[in-house]
Design an enzyme around this catalytic site. Structure first.
Site, PDB file in Angstrom:
ATOM      1  N   PHE A 197       0.758  -1.292   0.058  1.00  0.00           N
ATOM      2  CA  PHE A 197      -0.154   0.026   0.150  1.00  0.00           C
ATOM      3  C   PHE A 197       0.870   1.081  -0.220  1.00  0.00           C
ATOM      4  O   PHE A 197       1.995   0.953   0.221  1.00  0.00           O
ATOM      5  CB  PHE A 197      -0.827  -0.021   1.301  1.00  0.00           C
ATOM      6  CG  PHE A 197      -0.130  -0.191   2.637  1.00  0.00           C
ATOM      7  CD1 PHE A 197       0.326   0.980   3.197  1.00  0.00           C
ATOM      8  CD2 PHE A 197       0.015  -1.604   2.907  1.00  0.00           C
ATOM      9  CE1 PHE A 197       1.119   0.722   4.431  1.00  0.00           C
ATOM     10  CE2 PHE A 197       0.638  -1.711   4.279  1.00  0.00           C
ATOM     11  CZ  PHE A 197       1.314  -0.534   4.937  1.00  0.00           C
ATOM     12  N   PHE A 204       2.221   4.012   1.950  1.00  0.00           N
ATOM     13  CA  PHE A 204       3.710   3.513   1.392  1.00  0.00           C
ATOM     14  C   PHE A 204       4.238   2.517   2.299  1.00  0.00           C
ATOM     15  O   PHE A 204       5.093   2.995   3.324  1.00  0.00           O
ATOM     16  CB  PHE A 204       4.847   4.757   1.313  1.00  0.00           C
ATOM     17  CG  PHE A 204       4.186   5.725   0.434  1.00  0.00           C
ATOM     18  CD1 PHE A 204       4.178   5.725  -1.123  1.00  0.00           C
ATOM     19  CD2 PHE A 204       3.396   7.062   0.880  1.00  0.00           C
ATOM     20  CE1 PHE A 204       3.907   6.625  -1.907  1.00  0.00           C
ATOM     21  CE2 PHE A 204       2.923   7.906  -0.221  1.00  0.00           C
ATOM     22  CZ  PHE A 204       2.925   7.519  -1.293  1.00  0.00           C
TER      23      PHE A 204
END
Ligand code: CUA
Length: 157
Positions: free
Chosen positions: A76, A78
Site C-alpha cells: 500500500f 507507502f
C-alpha cells in the site's frame, strides 16, 4: 477515355471492404480477449475488500510443509504488511501478494525475486532461500511521494 465512375466504384469497394475487414478483425479479437482474460479470473481480487478476502485476511508467514511456507503480503502507499518476514535457511517460499491501491514493486536485491504488485491481481512467485542473511525488500515501481520510504525486511536465519 477512362470510365471514371467505374474506377471510383472499385476504389470505394476496396475502401469499404478493408474497413469492414478491420472492424471484423478487431471485433473478433475483442470478443476473444474478453472471453479469455490473459491472467485468468482466479487470480483477481477486489482491491477494496482485499483485507477481508483470503489469502490476505491472514498476512505473514504460514508453514505449509517441510520447510515450505506461504507468505502473504499486502502492499500500500507507502509500505508492506508485514514489515518483516522471517524464514529458516533453505525455506521454499510461496509468495502471494497484491496491492491495496496503486502499482508497487517487490524486489529483494541479491535474489531473483523481482515482482510487480497490481491492485486487483494476486502476484504469485516461489523461491527457495539458501543463503542466510538480512535482505531489504524494496518497492521499485514509482508509486508516489513516499516511494523512497517503501521497504521491508526479509530475514533468512
Ligand atoms: Cu510503492 Cu514505490
Amino acid at each position: 477515355m477512362f470510365d471514371m465512375p467505374k474506377f471510383e466504384k472499385i476504389w470505394l469497394s476496396i475502401g469499404v471492404g478493408s474497413l469492414i475487414l478491420f472492424l471484423l478483425i478487431s471485433g473478433v479479437l475483442g470478443v476473444a480477449m474478453g472471453l479469455n482474460p490473459p491472467d485468468g479470473l482466479e487470480n483477481t481480487i477486489e482491491p477494496e475488500q482485499v483485507e477481508a478476502a483470503p489469502p490476505f485476511n491472514e498476512l505473514g508467514v504460514k508453514q505449509i510443509g517441510d520447510n515450505e511456507y506461504e507468505v502473504n503480503v499486502l502492499s500500500f502507499i507507502f509500505g508492506f504488511d508485514p514489515k518483516e518476514i522471517v524464514v529458516p535457511q533453505g525455506a521454499t517460499v510461496h509468495f502471494k501478494m497484491t496491492s491495496k491501491d496503486v502499482v508497487h514493486g517487490f524486489h529483494i536485491p541479491g535474489t531473483p525475486v523481482n515482482l510487480m504488485l497490481t491492485p486487483g491481481h494476486i502476484t504469485e512467485y516461489t523461491h527457495t532461500f539458501n543463503e542466510p542473511g538480512e535482505y531489504l525488500i524494496v518497492c521499485h515501481e514509482y508509486c508516489g511521494i513516499g516511494h523512497e520510504q517503501m521497504y521491508a525486511k526479509f530475514v533468512v536465519e
